[in-house]
Design a protein around this motif. Structure first.
Motif, mmCIF file in Angstrom:
data_model
loop_
_atom_site.group_PDB
_atom_site.id
_atom_site.type_symbol
_atom_site.label_atom_id
_atom_site.label_comp_id
_atom_site.label_asym_id
_atom_site.label_seq_id
_atom_site.Cartn_x
_atom_site.Cartn_y
_atom_site.Cartn_z
ATOM 1 N N VAL A 170 0.839 -1.199 0.000
ATOM 2 C CA VAL A 170 0.000 0.000 0.000
ATOM 3 C C VAL A 170 0.873 1.248 0.000
ATOM 4 C CG1 VAL A 170 -1.706 1.325 1.323
ATOM 5 C CG2 VAL A 170 -1.965 -1.148 1.083
ATOM 6 N N LEU A 171 1.986 1.215 0.739
ATOM 7 C CA LEU A 171 2.896 2.359 0.748
ATOM 8 C C LEU A 171 3.376 2.679 -0.659
ATOM 9 C CD1 LEU A 171 4.652 4.466 2.228
ATOM 10 C CD2 LEU A 171 6.378 2.665 2.527
ATOM 11 N N ALA A 172 3.721 1.646 -1.409
ATOM 12 C CA ALA A 172 4.165 1.864 -2.792
ATOM 13 C C ALA A 172 3.059 2.501 -3.627
ATOM 14 C CB ALA A 172 4.605 0.542 -3.419
ATOM 15 N N ARG A 173 1.811 2.055 -3.437
ATOM 16 C CA ARG A 173 0.674 2.621 -4.160
ATOM 17 C C ARG A 173 0.449 4.080 -3.757
ATOM 18 N NH1 ARG A 173 -2.283 3.611 -8.416
ATOM 19 N NH2 ARG A 173 -4.527 3.728 -8.042
ATOM 20 N N VAL A 174 0.580 4.356 -2.447
ATOM 21 C CA VAL A 174 0.421 5.734 -1.966
ATOM 22 C C VAL A 174 1.461 6.643 -2.605
ATOM 23 C CG1 VAL A 174 0.682 7.218 0.069
ATOM 24 C CG2 VAL A 174 -0.696 5.141 0.220
ATOM 25 N N GLN A 175 2.707 6.189 -2.604
ATOM 26 C CA GLN A 175 3.775 7.010 -3.176
ATOM 27 C C GLN A 175 3.570 7.217 -4.672
ATOM 28 O OE1 GLN A 175 7.280 4.867 -1.853
ATOM 29 N NE2 GLN A 175 7.359 6.012 0.070
ATOM 30 N N ALA A 176 3.060 6.206 -5.357
ATOM 31 C CA ALA A 176 2.783 6.354 -6.787
ATOM 32 C C ALA A 176 1.704 7.408 -7.027
ATOM 33 C CB ALA A 176 2.362 5.015 -7.381
ATOM 34 N N GLY A 186 0.509 13.796 -8.000
ATOM 35 C CA GLY A 186 -0.072 15.019 -7.462
ATOM 36 C C GLY A 186 -1.216 14.812 -6.498
ATOM 37 N N ARG A 187 -1.573 13.559 -6.181
ATOM 38 C CA ARG A 187 -2.654 13.289 -5.222
ATOM 39 C C ARG A 187 -2.170 13.504 -3.797
ATOM 40 N NH1 ARG A 187 -6.518 9.435 -6.479
ATOM 41 N NH2 ARG A 187 -7.318 9.893 -4.387
ATOM 42 N N ARG A 194 -11.191 1.272 -2.491
ATOM 43 C CA ARG A 194 -12.053 2.407 -2.822
ATOM 44 C C ARG A 194 -11.712 3.632 -1.972
ATOM 45 N NH1 ARG A 194 -18.282 1.335 -3.981
ATOM 46 N NH2 ARG A 194 -17.992 3.575 -4.387
ATOM 47 N N LEU A 195 -11.399 3.407 -0.702
ATOM 48 C CA LEU A 195 -11.024 4.543 0.144
ATOM 49 C C LEU A 195 -9.768 5.225 -0.392
ATOM 50 C CD1 LEU A 195 -11.644 3.235 3.787
ATOM 51 C CD2 LEU A 195 -12.830 5.111 2.633
ATOM 52 N N LEU A 196 -8.813 4.436 -0.874
ATOM 53 C CA LEU A 196 -7.587 5.020 -1.406
ATOM 54 C C LEU A 196 -7.852 5.741 -2.725
ATOM 55 C CD1 LEU A 196 -4.571 5.498 -1.263
ATOM 56 C CD2 LEU A 196 -4.211 3.218 -2.247
ATOM 57 N N ASP A 197 -8.535 5.073 -3.645
ATOM 58 C CA ASP A 197 -8.722 5.640 -4.981
ATOM 59 C C ASP A 197 -9.709 6.812 -5.004
ATOM 60 O OD1 ASP A 197 -6.954 3.791 -5.994
ATOM 61 O OD2 ASP A 197 -8.518 2.384 -6.644
ATOM 62 N N GLU A 198 -10.775 6.710 -4.201
ATOM 63 C CA GLU A 198 -11.845 7.702 -4.294
ATOM 64 C C GLU A 198 -11.787 8.766 -3.195
ATOM 65 O OE1 GLU A 198 -15.710 5.813 -4.764
ATOM 66 O OE2 GLU A 198 -14.755 4.063 -5.684
ATOM 67 N N ALA A 199 -11.276 8.391 -2.011
ATOM 68 C CA ALA A 199 -11.245 9.351 -0.899
ATOM 69 C C ALA A 199 -9.841 9.841 -0.574
ATOM 70 C CB ALA A 199 -11.882 8.723 0.349
ATOM 71 N N GLY A 200 -8.839 9.181 -1.117
ATOM 72 C CA GLY A 200 -7.472 9.575 -0.796
ATOM 73 C C GLY A 200 -7.086 9.234 0.632
ATOM 74 N N VAL A 201 -7.613 8.107 1.125
ATOM 75 C CA VAL A 201 -7.312 7.642 2.485
ATOM 76 C C VAL A 201 -6.773 6.221 2.396
ATOM 77 C CG1 VAL A 201 -8.274 7.060 4.750
ATOM 78 C CG2 VAL A 201 -9.076 9.104 3.536
ATOM 79 N N ALA A 202 -5.586 5.996 2.964
ATOM 80 C CA ALA A 202 -4.950 4.684 2.918
ATOM 81 C C ALA A 202 -5.126 3.950 4.236
ATOM 82 C CB ALA A 202 -3.465 4.819 2.594
ATOM 83 N N VAL A 203 -5.669 2.727 4.161
ATOM 84 C CA VAL A 203 -5.830 1.846 5.320
ATOM 85 C C VAL A 203 -5.380 0.446 4.896
ATOM 86 C CG1 VAL A 203 -7.751 3.191 6.253
ATOM 87 C CG2 VAL A 203 -8.223 1.262 4.733
ATOM 88 N N LEU A 204 -5.348 -0.479 5.849
ATOM 89 C CA LEU A 204 -4.993 -1.865 5.535
ATOM 90 C C LEU A 204 -6.142 -2.792 5.911
ATOM 91 C CD1 LEU A 204 -1.262 -2.225 6.684
ATOM 92 C CD2 LEU A 204 -2.154 -1.738 4.400
#
Length: 397
Positions: A18-24, A29-30, A344-354
């Motif tokens: 998930v960290l790698a996805r967040v950094q990507a 610009g997100r 969905r939280l990551l892609d649509e809300a910009g919130v990363a969880v596990l």
């Protein structure tokens, strides 16, 4: 080219994926509010860094004894006596470059191919991965929400078979934040003694207990002589990048650990051990201030999560994680798993969880959907993350 079959038994960690996805996404610009990676957002204290710099300038750039320098091992012994009220001779302490080598050595030293190892479920994913790599079979030990995710000793004993060789414990616990009370540890000690089992006690979050006192497995007489305690500097002293850990073990295991480390990492860097001594023997006000900050963040996040539609969570007693029940939220959104909610939280809300699936194989009969929130982030970012999730659920309901 052919690779070894044993390598297929090792698994990665969802947090780093998930960290790698967040950094990507951030490179695009997100702005992402991350509750995913379990890393303190505090920096290493200056007196610790200065100790390392001084050591480097003084020539601490050579090999050290594999088990650790005598001053470092003595400093760990003093720290355990002062902070956990356990008296451990320095000869029973082995230093490692990070905490995971202690886990690796404990399993490879005490578990044979074909054995069974009881591991917490949910739990830190390396437990299950390393057990499988050793040729043994992990047996999930249920941590149930209705028990505040605390081990049920009777259920634990029901999992013991003639092939069981080890129990792995983690308190304070990742991902649920539960803390093992002393009576439970004493019951586990009786079970381990009755069945002649090794115990690995992962105590890396021991400084982060918010209600009551922390009890180390080393303080329980029935556990002291059959337990390997796993600990390190990453969480307590905000030193994740320093890669500094240690194990405390019965004396006969020390040469076995040392031989494994000699054949794998040779030794731990001299200057990081000097930094570790400064952390252990130096002022502890920074540790207390960090823990007090986590307590405030925990309370803020738990209150906010329980106010969101379809989410509920218990108040964790330690570590810096909240394990939230998202069953109703998934149902209302028509999602089949917490993993789908995570995406969905990551892609649509910009919130990363596990999601729960990042923490090992579910136990038999496990029900409900859960996600982990790490609150090692600022109060302002917690408020922002809660606002984004509130908007997400209001728009999708």
């Amino acid at each position: 080219m052919k690779t070894a079959k044993r390598a297929s038994h090792l698994s990665g960690e969802g947090a780093f994926e998930v960290l790698a996805r967040v950094q990507a996404l951030e490179t695009q610009g997100r702005d992402i509010v991350s509750f995913a990676i379990g890393e303190p957002d505090f920096g290493t204290e200056n007196h610790v860094t200065e100790a390392a710099v001084t050591a480097l300038r003084g020539g601490a750039t050579h090999y050290t004894p594999t088990a650790g320098t005598v001053p470092f091992r003595q400093a760990v012994s003093r720290f355990l006596r002062r902070e956990r009220a356990v008296d451990v001779d320095a000869s029973r302490i082995v230093v490692t470059p990070g905490v995971k080598p202690v886990l690796f050595c404990a399993i490879l030293s005490c578990v044979d191919e074909g054995d069974e190892v009881i591991v917490p479920s949910p739990g830190f994913p390396a437990y299950e991965s390393l057990v499988r790599y050793s040729g043994a079979t992990p047996r999930p030990l249920p941590l149930r929400e209705e028990r505040d995710f605390v081990v049920d000793p009777d259920e634990l004993e029901s999992l013991v078979t003639p092939r069981t060789s080890m129990i792995i414990l983690n308190s304070p616990h990742n991902p649920t934040g539960s803390v093992l009370p002393r009576p439970t540890l004493e019951r586990i000690g009786e079970i381990a003694a009755r069945h002649d089992l090794w115990v690995v006690s992962d105590e890396v979050y021991a400084s982060m207990v918010y209600e009551g006192a922390f009890t180390s497995a080393l303080s329980v007489p029935s556990l002291a002589d059959r337990t390997v305690v796993v600990d390190g500097f990453s969480k307590t002293f905000a030193m994740t990048g320093w890669r500094l850990g240690f194990g405390v073990m019965p004396e006969p295991l020390v040469p076995v650990f040392t031989t494994l480390l000699t054949n794998s990492v040779s030794c731990t860097a001299a200057f990081t051990q000097e930094a570790g001594i400064a952390a252990l023997d130096g002022p502890q006000e920074g540790v207390k201030a960090m823990t007090d900050s986590y307590r405030r963040r925990r309370d803020l996040l738990v209150a906010g999560l329980n106010a969101l539609p379809g989410l509920s969570c218990r108040l964790p007693k330690g570590a810096f994680y909240v394990f939230a029940n998202v069953t109703e939220a998934c149902r209302s959104l028509g999602l089949a798993s917490a993993g789908e909610l995570q995406r969905r939280l990551l892609d649509e809300a910009g919130v990363a969880v596990l999601a729960r699936n990042c923490f090992g194989v579910p136990f038999e009969g496990e029900e409900g959907h859960f996600v982990r929130f790490c609150y090692a982030t600022s109060e302002a970012r917690i408020v922002e993350g809660l606002a984004r999730m509130r908007a997400f659920f209001s728009q999708t309901s």
